[in-house]
Every structure is written in structure tokens, then in C-alpha cells.
Design a protein around this motif. Sequence first.
Motif, short mmCIF file in Angstrom:
data_model
loop_
_atom_site.label_atom_id
_atom_site.label_comp_id
_atom_site.label_asym_id
_atom_site.label_seq_id
_atom_site.Cartn_x
_atom_site.Cartn_y
_atom_site.Cartn_z
N ILE A 232 -4.77 11.69 -19.27
CA ILE A 232 -4.50 11.50 -17.85
C ILE A 232 -5.70 10.81 -17.22
N ASN A 233 -5.51 9.56 -16.83
CA ASN A 233 -6.61 8.76 -16.29
C ASN A 233 -6.59 8.81 -14.77
N LEU A 234 -7.51 9.59 -14.20
CA LEU A 234 -7.64 9.72 -12.76
C LEU A 234 -8.97 9.17 -12.29
N ASP A 235 -9.50 8.21 -13.04
CA ASP A 235 -10.76 7.56 -12.68
C ASP A 235 -10.56 6.65 -11.48
N HIS A 236 -9.53 5.83 -11.51
CA HIS A 236 -9.28 4.87 -10.43
C HIS A 236 -8.35 5.48 -9.38
N GLY A 237 -8.49 5.00 -8.16
CA GLY A 237 -7.61 5.47 -7.09
C GLY A 237 -6.35 4.65 -7.02
N ASP A 238 -5.62 4.57 -8.14
CA ASP A 238 -4.40 3.76 -8.19
C ASP A 238 -3.29 4.49 -7.43
N PRO A 239 -2.83 3.97 -6.29
CA PRO A 239 -1.98 4.75 -5.38
C PRO A 239 -0.50 4.75 -5.74
N THR A 240 -0.18 5.09 -6.98
CA THR A 240 1.21 5.08 -7.43
C THR A 240 2.03 6.20 -6.80
N MET A 241 1.38 7.15 -6.16
CA MET A 241 2.09 8.21 -5.44
C MET A 241 3.06 7.65 -4.41
N TYR A 242 2.74 6.48 -3.84
CA TYR A 242 3.52 5.92 -2.75
C TYR A 242 4.82 5.27 -3.20
N GLU A 243 4.98 5.09 -4.51
CA GLU A 243 6.17 4.37 -4.98
C GLU A 243 7.45 5.08 -4.57
N GLU A 244 7.43 6.39 -4.57
CA GLU A 244 8.62 7.16 -4.18
C GLU A 244 9.07 6.79 -2.77
N PHE A 245 8.14 6.64 -1.85
CA PHE A 245 8.48 6.29 -0.48
C PHE A 245 9.11 4.91 -0.39
N TRP A 246 8.49 3.94 -1.07
CA TRP A 246 8.95 2.56 -0.95
C TRP A 246 10.21 2.27 -1.75
N VAL B 298 -9.52 11.79 -17.71
CA VAL B 298 -10.53 10.77 -17.45
C VAL B 298 -10.87 10.80 -15.96
N SER B 299 -12.15 10.99 -15.66
CA SER B 299 -12.62 11.08 -14.28
C SER B 299 -13.81 10.13 -14.12
N ARG B 300 -14.43 10.15 -12.95
CA ARG B 300 -15.62 9.33 -12.72
C ARG B 300 -16.79 10.25 -12.39
N GLY B 301 -17.82 10.20 -13.24
CA GLY B 301 -18.93 11.14 -13.15
C GLY B 301 -19.81 10.96 -11.93
N GLY B 302 -20.44 12.06 -11.52
CA GLY B 302 -21.25 12.07 -10.31
C GLY B 302 -22.41 11.11 -10.31
N ALA B 303 -22.97 10.81 -11.48
CA ALA B 303 -24.13 9.90 -11.54
C ALA B 303 -23.81 8.54 -10.95
N LYS B 304 -22.57 8.11 -11.07
CA LYS B 304 -22.17 6.81 -10.53
C LYS B 304 -22.17 6.79 -9.00
N PHE B 305 -22.21 7.98 -8.40
CA PHE B 305 -22.22 8.09 -6.94
C PHE B 305 -23.59 8.53 -6.42
N GLY B 306 -24.59 8.53 -7.31
CA GLY B 306 -25.93 8.97 -6.94
C GLY B 306 -26.10 10.47 -6.99
N ALA B 307 -25.10 11.20 -7.52
CA ALA B 307 -25.14 12.66 -7.57
C ALA B 307 -25.44 13.11 -9.00
#
Length: 439
Positions: free
Chosen positions: A75-89, A403-412
Motif C-alpha cells: 500500500i503506497n501512501l507516500d504521495h498525496g494522489d487524490p484518487t478518493m475523489y473519483e467516486e464523486f466525479w 510505503v510512507s514518507r519519513g520524517g527526515a525529509k520534512f526536517g523532523a
Amino acid sequence: MVMGGGRESGGMAAQAGKLGVVASVAINLAALAVYLRRRYSGDDVAGGRKREEEGEELAVAPSSGKPPVTPDSVINLDHGDPTMYEEFWRGDAGERATIVIPGWQTMSYFSDVGNICWFLEAGFEREVRRLHRLVGNAVAEGYHVLVGTGSTQLFQAALYALSPPGAAAAGAPMSVVSPVPYYSSYPAVTDFLKSGLYRWAGDARTFDGETYIELVCSPNNPDGGVREAVLKSGTGVAVHDLAYYWPQYTPITEAAAHDVMLFTASKCTGHAGTRLGWALVKDRVVAQRMNKFIELNTIGVSKDSQLRAAKILKAISDGYDHAPAVGDRTRLFHFARRKMMARWGALRAAVASSGIFSLPDELPGYCTFAKETVAAYPPFAWLRCEKEEVYDLEGYLRECKIVSRGGAKFGADGRVVRISMLDTDEAFAIFVDRIAAMK
């Protein structure tokens, strides 16, 4: 001789047979290619015209996107790919947002030669201003509207426009800063071109200087916090990234009226693939310099994308202004807020069940759009692991096929990750189940 001739004849016959098989396969493959090309690209001109005249819709190969998930998928949740909206459209609103562009339309580079942004389509500008009036999240009147290929291009244009023209010659590039945790792409995009005009200088809270560009992302990516500029120097300037300042994610508390404000269609409407963003810019000279960057960078912005985005924004506003409200079917922000509320409820329950994670507290506030006090439901979860032996949460989750995006990439630090809350229902459900099972 006869026997030798027989073997030679037999060998030639066998070779001819093999060549015949190869030729047959080649012909069949060629025929298949022609069929697929005709079926999916409309290449069959005569047949296509005939079917069109008869009212038959030609099949078109869809954009592939991400493959469907299964319980065993990564499950790749690294990017904010907004596929949630497909149901509405896919519902009633989608029909209102459909557009057909004739072959002769949008051929010129120019849209309005009298406008600072001469490639800005008038219909898109009109719908941008209308949407902001509807939502009340930003002042658009009295501002110049600029269009960009996503807000990333507008961000680069703002850095160019706000840096002193002589900075490169003087060897004193403008410092670009943002408070930790900052959006992970800010450092990479700032330094990618190795410009002599500006450079990434890190955390705004520890910056020691008078001249700078501060990037203010509010609500903040990745942690969803509401932010104001940290630095107050008279020679510093701020760029407000308001990509997530929409009522499905946060209470709308005021109409923002900053000098430079950036928005994007991807997180507002879900149409990331349209690659369109816009900026509201107060100062004419800054708007001209930003526009010059886009002009030199891409000679404008796709007018086809602008026409589509204008129709999409119109469908959103019409859903509130004109169309009868049938549940959430025509009201995008109500639909998306309901989805975000349910997802955050499920994730908080999973975190509580696991016992090894934590999330930022909810941030309620009075929303002038909803006309009630509501909680914030950010598009990203800033997930922290409280387990002492876990120092690399990104790697820890990867072992569980997340798959996520680690805190170091955000300065954390590495104990925290950013998780997209905008993926498909199927992917999000599997993610929540896996989080709940971790102990």
C-alpha cells in the motif's frame, strides 16, 4: 543422389515451413496491432466516421493510474494522489464537468494579450474568482490571477520574482526558509536549478538573517497545523501555500489576503492529472515577474487543461449555487468532508487499538463556510511511533507493506512519517487494518 536430393528437399521444405510459421505469426501480430490501434486510438478513419455517424461511441483506452489493491498488496501512501475523489466525479457532478474540445479550439499561444498573464483563459479566471467567493477562503478581488502547471511551477515563479535581480551577481542569493516540519519538496525544488538568485536555508525558526523568503504552508503539509509567518523582518517576504485551505480539510476561519497565495486543483478537486494551479498576487510587478518565469519556462500553460479546470470549478460552484442538493452528490466539499471525517475516525480507532502510535490532536474551529464549529481533517496523517526500539518508522512500516514518507525529509526525526489520507477506499481500508494489528 536421389537420397541426397531428398534430404535437401526435405530440409528446404522444413525451412520453408518454419518461415511460413514465422510469417504467419508476424502477420497475426501485425493484424492484432492494427486492431488494437483502431479500437483504442480511433485510427480506423472510415470505420470510425461511420460508427460516429451512427451514434456509436468509440472505445478509448483509459489512463492506467495505479493498479487495484488486494489484501497482500504493498500500500503506497507516500504521495498525496487524490484518487478518493473519483467516486464523486463518477456521479452527477462528473457529467456536469465533462467537456469536449473541438479540434480548432485553443490553437494559439495567446488567450488575452492585454492581461499580465496573457495565456490565462478568461473562463478559468472567472471560475477561480467565483469559487473563492463561494468558499470565502481567499480574497480574489483586487488580485492578479496567474495560472501555472501545478502549484510547483508557481512556487518556482514566486522564488524568481521575489529574489533581487542582482542577487546572483552579488553572490548573495536569497535565503528560502520554512518552519520544521516543512513540505518535503521545498528544499529539493528550491535547489534543483542551482540558481544564483536563491537557495534553501532550512528551518525558519532557527534562521538568523534579515533578508529571506519564508514559505508558509497552512494548513501545513505534513502535520496539518494552521500556520502564520514565523519571521517578521521588514526586508523579508512570505509566500503562502494554501493548497489545503479548503473546507473538507480545515475550518475556513477567514478570507486570506496575503501578498502571494498559491492554490492547486489536485487537492481542491482531486484532478491531480490536470496539472493546474493558480496564484493570487497582490503586487503588479511581482505578478509580472512571476508570469515572465512561466513564459520562459513553458511558454504559458496548457489551455486545454484550463478549459477542463474551468468546467470542473464551475460544476463545484453550480453544485452549491444552482443545483438541488441531493445528499452530497453535487456538493464536492460536503462529500469530501464526509469522507475525510470517516477516514480520520477509522485511523484514530486503529491507532488506539494498536497502542504504539500517536497522532496530532484535532484542531476544531468555527468554519464560515459550514457555518458551524468543525474539526480539521488534514489530507495527511503525521503518524508517530512510540515504540522505543523503532527509530526508523518509514522502514518499519515498509516491512508491513506500507510505503510512507519519513520524517527526515520534512526536517523532523525518523520516528514519524507522513501518510496520505486521499487514496482509494480499498487501499485505505487495508492500511487501517494493518495499523490496528501492529503491537
